[in-house]
Scaffold this motif. Structure first.
Motif, PDB file in Angstrom:
ATOM      1  N   SER A  83      42.925  20.264   5.314  1.00 45.35           N
ATOM      2  CA  SER A  83      41.732  19.422   5.307  1.00 45.35           C
ATOM      3  C   SER A  83      41.975  18.103   4.579  1.00 45.35           C
ATOM      4  N   ASN A  84      43.204  17.895   4.096  1.00 45.06           N
ATOM      5  CA  ASN A  84      43.550  16.675   3.369  1.00 45.06           C
ATOM      6  C   ASN A  84      44.187  15.656   4.323  1.00 45.06           C
ATOM      7  N   SER A  85      43.604  14.477   4.390  1.00 48.60           N
ATOM      8  CA  SER A  85      44.077  13.466   5.345  1.00 48.60           C
ATOM      9  C   SER A  85      45.470  12.953   5.020  1.00 48.60           C
ATOM     10  N   ASP A  86      45.928  13.139   3.763  1.00 49.07           N
ATOM     11  CA  ASP A  86      47.276  12.677   3.409  1.00 49.07           C
ATOM     12  C   ASP A  86      48.342  13.690   3.804  1.00 49.07           C
ATOM     13  N   SER A 106      51.420  10.968  11.280  1.00 45.68           N
ATOM     14  CA  SER A 106      52.872  10.773  11.161  1.00 45.68           C
ATOM     15  C   SER A 106      53.563  11.990  10.558  1.00 45.68           C
ATOM     16  N   TYR A 107      52.877  12.738   9.716  1.00 45.53           N
ATOM     17  CA  TYR A 107      53.489  13.893   9.060  1.00 45.53           C
ATOM     18  C   TYR A 107      53.352  15.173   9.881  1.00 45.53           C
ATOM     19  N   GLU A 129      46.686  10.118  16.238  1.00 47.09           N
ATOM     20  CA  GLU A 129      46.607   8.782  15.656  1.00 47.09           C
ATOM     21  C   GLU A 129      47.792   7.931  16.119  1.00 47.09           C
ATOM     22  N   SER A 130      47.691   6.631  15.887  1.00 48.87           N
ATOM     23  CA  SER A 130      48.717   5.700  16.377  1.00 48.87           C
ATOM     24  C   SER A 130      50.094   5.963  15.779  1.00 48.87           C
ATOM     25  N   LYS A 135      55.693  11.926  22.192  1.00 52.57           N
ATOM     26  CA  LYS A 135      56.016  12.986  23.152  1.00 52.57           C
ATOM     27  C   LYS A 135      55.848  14.386  22.581  1.00 52.57           C
ATOM     28  N   MET A 136      54.882  14.555  21.713  1.00 57.20           N
ATOM     29  CA  MET A 136      54.530  15.915  21.312  1.00 57.20           C
ATOM     30  C   MET A 136      53.934  16.623  22.521  1.00 57.20           C
TER      31      MET A 136
END
Length: 630
Positions: A83-86, A106-107, A129-130, A135-136
């Motif tokens: 639930s943490n955006s980081d 990205s992570y 997100e951008s 290609k996931m």
């Protein structure tokens, strides 16, 4: 179903006599509790659910996929979410529910760059997100569905292995997407599944949409989908029987197997839309939407429809009470079936057979390209019911065609007479406005035909391929074989018409390909020799004619030429060469030459001569030259 609540049950707040069902979708449940108990539902409940105290909309949670490149990659495994955006691990995370938003950033890792799904997905928004990995792949097991309550925003991501995407799109998420029209964005990805836009779904396709397999976009009652100004490559668009709704595809290009909107109350907006029907043994275009009071459906009046593949049939079906109007229609099916009234500005038919339902009308307002060629002399235009006429009407453009069999056709007497050349066949039961040239008297109606090969190219400049009955996809290659600018290898032009004043006199060759996109298409070659028009025989002005040598017109000669005599400057009936000359009479004479292709060319201008037959006293040298006296 009864749901009995024990008095000792509480929720995470540990408040006595209070139970909150958070993020639940409750259907057909009867809650049984003591009177003092409070039961709150945060989510949704249908009309058959009773016994709860309050019902509030669930507030979606934002969950972020963290995953792992080396361990489990299951969507349903809570360890893959935070639930943490980081991206930091949270101890209370769970896998997302239908009320939640699933984010990929990205992570976000996955074993093999793949997220595996073994169950149906119920979700509000899916957001790549951008900065998410390229290609996931979200991969289902082949029989599962995705139930989407909000938007689907991919980032060069593929989703496959699912049966359907069920897009509800009515739920509004003020924390992420406050607009009522939800979005589907691929951004270079592929969405390989059937899409059902459910009752009241309100969606916008925001970028080019590609499904690598032929999947259906199914519009149920009340669905409203906007897909303007994009390119769509998918299986088909179709709708639920008798459904109302709307599909907006203005200025878009659609590559489909079929288009099938079969409800009279479903509206489509398709200004300047390009339809290409491909990859189907029997592609069809059906639109039964509402017509105007004048009996016209102009939804596609600025749209183009092309049947791309040469397969057994192409079919168009419109409403029963009005004409379906297009900007242009191109067909390649062996048979082009017109099942209702259809009007088009341009018709390019490469089909062997145009079959119009009896008593229905195919109308062309600007240009009809329907002729066959010497390669395929079996083309026809007929009524679908032998013995009962169908209507074929042309309002503008060419009305001469060839290499066609015409049967049971009613040409509208209010418009144009249709004329079919000497290579066409009258199949019978056509009206008098369908006419055929007589093979015994009308020849050279195809190709360059009777084009006058002698001309003044400063005035009569243009040489056209229109006599070959080209269509919109025909290509042209012109070669100059002799004379100035001759080039046997490189085409001098690739247009339908050429300006002879740019290339000069000589022999020209045309290579015409009727459909370069189709293997084995008809290719025809023809040649024509363009020579200058002869001048009027002014040299006769100085000649003296002796009556002992000149008695008839054939006695007057100019070496290398023929002379044609008339009794007036405008007469179209030459005087026979064996006709006696009446001395002192004014005659008009033209020069004629052999064009080199078997056609004689006659000068346009005629020389005016008063023929006086003299009793010559000198020695006769040549009756066509002046006499010299001694």
């Amino acid at each position: 179903m009864n749901f009995i609540i024990n008095p000792n049950v509480t929720d995470q707040t540990n408040t006595a006599n209070v139970l909150t069902l958070k993020n639940y979708d409750v259907k057909n449940i009867k809650f049984i509790k003591n009177a003092s108990y409070i039961l709150n539902i945060s989510g949704s409940a249908d009309s058959k659910t009773t016994g709860y105290t309050s019902l509030t909309q669930a507030m979606p949670a934002n969950l972020y996929w963290i995953g792992s490149a080396s361990t489990t990659n299951q969507w349903s495994n809570s360890v893959n979410w935070t639930s943490n955006s980081d991206g930091s691990i949270s101890s209370s995370s769970c896998s997302p529910t239908k009320f939640d938003n699933a984010h990929f950033k990205s992570y976000s890792n996955a074993k093999g760059n793949e997220v595996a799904v073994n169950n149906d997905i119920y979700i509000n928004n899916i957001i790549f997100e951008s900065d998410s990995p390229q290609k996931m792949l979200i991969k289902g097991n082949g029989s599962r569905d995705i139930y989407l309550g909000g938007s689907l925003l991919l980032n060069n991501t593929d989703i496959s292995g699912f049966s359907r995407l069920l897009a509800a799109g009515k739920q509004i998420d003020p924390t992420y997407d406050p607009t009522p029209r939800h979005k589907i964005r691929l951004n270079g990805g592929n969405l390989n599944m059937r899409i059902n836009y459910l009752n009241g779904a309100y969606y916008k396709l925001v970028d080019n949409f590609t499904s690598i397999t032929n999947h259906v976009n199914y519009l149920t009652n009340g669905a409203d989908v906007e897909a303007n100004n994009i390119t769509i490559k998918t299986g088909s668009f179709s709708n639920e029987t008798n459904a109302s709704g709307k599909l907006n595809i203005d200025n878009s290009s659609l590559e489909l197997s079929n288009f099938n909107i079969n409800s009279g109350i479903f509206t489509v907006n398709a200004a300047n839309t390009v339809f290409k029907l491909v990859n189907n043994n029997s592609p069809y275009f059906t639109y039964l939407g509402p017509t105007t009071t004048s009996g016209v459906n102009s939804t596609f009046s600025t749209a183009t429809l092309e049947f791309v593949d040469k397969i057994p049939t192409n079919v168009i079906t419109g409403p029963s009470n009005g004409a379906l109007v297009f900007k242009s229609i191109t067909t390649r099916g062996v048979t082009f079936n017109v099942n209702s009234d259809v009007t088009t500005s341009v018709l390019n038919s490469l089909s062997n057979r145009i079959s119009i339902v009896a008593n229905k009308e195919l109308k062309v307002t600007e240009q009809a390209n329907i002729s066959g060629t010497s390669c395929d002399v079996t083309r026809s235009i007929v009524s679908a019911t032998p013995g009962t006429r169908a209507k074929f009407t042309i309002l503008g453009g060419a009305t001469n065609f060839d290499y066609l069999t015409v049967k049971d056709i009613d040409a509208n007497s209010s418009y144009q007479v249709l004329v079919f050349g000497t290579y066409s066949t009258n199949g019978g039961n056509n009206t008098s406005y369908v006419q055929f040239l007589d093979k015994t008297t009308d020849d050279s109606t195809y190709g360059f035909g009777a084009v006058y090969a002698c001309r003044d190219i400063a005035v009569d400049k243009m040489l056209s391929a229109s006599g070959f009955y080209p269509n919109a996809v025909t290509t042209y290659q012109w070669f100059k074989l002799t004379g100035t600018n001759a080039d046997l290898v490189t085409p001098i032009a690739t247009t339908r018409d050429i300006d002879l004043s740019l290339y000069g006199y000589g022999e020209y060759k045309l290579v015409i390909n009727y459909d370069p996109s189709t293997a084995g298409a008809c290719i025809i070659n023809d040649q024509i020799n363009i020579t200058p028009l002869p001048t009027k025989p002014t040299e006769l002005l100085d000649d003296k004619f002796c009556k002992n040598k000149v008695a008839i017109f054939d006695d007057i000669k100019i070496p290398g030429y023929k002379l044609v005599w008339y009794d007036s400057a405008t007469s179209t009936s030459p005087i026979l060469g064996t006709t006696p000359i009446v001395s002192g009479t004014t005659y008009y004479v033209a020069r004629k030459t052999d064009s080199g292709n078997g056609q004689d060319c006659e000068s346009i201008e005629r020389e005016k001569l008063v023929l006086n037959l003299d009793a010559c006293g000198g020695v006769y040298i040549n009756p066509a030259l002046r006499m010299r006296s001694f």
